[in-house]
Motif scaffolding. Structure first.
Motif, mmCIF file in Angstrom:
data_model
loop_
_atom_site.group_PDB
_atom_site.id
_atom_site.type_symbol
_atom_site.label_atom_id
_atom_site.label_comp_id
_atom_site.label_asym_id
_atom_site.label_seq_id
_atom_site.Cartn_x
_atom_site.Cartn_y
_atom_site.Cartn_z
ATOM 1 N N LEU A 124 25.209 69.529 -90.865
ATOM 2 C CA LEU A 124 23.782 69.274 -91.064
ATOM 3 C C LEU A 124 23.026 69.238 -89.736
ATOM 4 N N VAL A 125 23.599 68.579 -88.733
ATOM 5 C CA VAL A 125 22.966 68.525 -87.408
ATOM 6 C C VAL A 125 22.896 69.933 -86.804
ATOM 7 N N SER A 126 23.954 70.719 -86.977
ATOM 8 C CA SER A 126 23.964 72.089 -86.466
ATOM 9 C C SER A 126 22.919 72.944 -87.174
ATOM 10 N N CYS A 127 22.745 72.738 -88.476
ATOM 11 C CA CYS A 127 21.730 73.469 -89.229
ATOM 12 C C CYS A 127 20.329 73.136 -88.715
ATOM 13 N N TRP A 128 20.050 71.870 -88.501
ATOM 14 C CA TRP A 128 18.748 71.465 -87.949
ATOM 15 C C TRP A 128 18.529 72.056 -86.565
ATOM 16 N N ALA A 129 19.568 72.011 -85.725
ATOM 17 C CA ALA A 129 19.447 72.566 -84.374
ATOM 18 C C ALA A 129 19.171 74.070 -84.431
ATOM 19 N N MET A 171 17.670 75.676 -86.821
ATOM 20 C CA MET A 171 16.282 75.867 -87.266
ATOM 21 C C MET A 171 15.303 75.626 -86.124
ATOM 22 N N LEU A 172 15.552 74.605 -85.310
ATOM 23 C CA LEU A 172 14.664 74.326 -84.175
ATOM 24 C C LEU A 172 14.688 75.461 -83.149
ATOM 25 N N TRP A 174 18.691 83.140 -88.802
ATOM 26 C CA TRP A 174 18.796 82.699 -90.181
ATOM 27 C C TRP A 174 20.250 82.667 -90.642
ATOM 28 N N VAL A 189 21.544 79.252 -89.775
ATOM 29 C CA VAL A 189 20.953 78.241 -90.657
ATOM 30 C C VAL A 189 21.675 78.244 -92.001
ATOM 31 N N GLY A 193 24.178 75.374 -93.288
ATOM 32 C CA GLY A 193 23.532 74.657 -94.384
ATOM 33 C C GLY A 193 24.321 74.648 -95.677
#
Length: 188
Positions: free
Chosen positions: A14-19, A21-22, A152, A155, A159
């Protein structure tokens, strides 16, 4: 123990997915590149291997190039690494240069150039030195390869695990409200 490991893996995903996306959002307004160089042959001409890690225009790219340079002896050899950044980046391989072949699909891409030849030599006159034969550009790219992947993909990849975890939680909660088994859905 297995549940803790899965929870930790889900949290990291989850943290990797947020990173991702940022960084994906940032890459559309600002680019970053790290360039590594290694001298293969220090003679004349100088042969240099260049590896570039680039983030910009919604993708991450890895480039491998072999350059041939006419490097004056009194100058210091090219450095090992260099950080580059720019605002409003264009995709690095979108420039109208003559590349051997290029493939693009859904944001993915591969480029390979094997046809670069040395530049033609030109006769120039320098005051106090005389006439010299020099190459118009002081070097050329002997071979060039680049691979890029859109953000993407990262992500989606990072995700999947948190998305599955949320789905299983939501399904169990709905089953509990309906009065069926949380695990298998059997009517109790």
């Amino acid at each position: 123990m297995k549940r803790r490991v899965m929870s930790l893996a889900t949290a990291l995903s989850l943290v990797s997915c947020w990173a991702a996306m940022l960084v994906w959002g940032r890459s559309h307004s600002r680019s970053d590149a790290v360039k590594f160089q290694r001298v293969l042959d220090a003679g004349q001409p100088l042969k240099v291997l260049t590896i570039v890690l680039y983030s910009g225009a919604g993708c991450v790219e890895v480039t491998l190039a072999k350059d041939v340079l006419y490097w004056p002896d009194q100058l210091e050899l090219p450095g090992r690494s260099l950080y580059l950044s720019e605002d409003r980046p264009a995709h690095p391989v979108s420039a109208p240069i003559n590349l051997g072949w290029r493939r693009r699909f859904a944001g993915f891409g591969v480029t390979k150039d094997w046809s670069n030849k040395p530049p033609s030599l030109t006769l120039i006159t320098l005051p106090g030195v005389g006439r010299l034969m020099v190459a118009k550009p002081v070097g050329w790219t002997e071979s060039f390869r680049a691979v890029w992947v859109p953000y993407w993909v990262f992500v989606v990849m990072f995700g999947v695990m948190p998305g599955r975890r949320v789905y299983l939680w939501w399904r169990g909660r709905r089953r509990k409200v309906r009065g069926v088994c949380v695990e298998c859905g059997y009517d109790l």
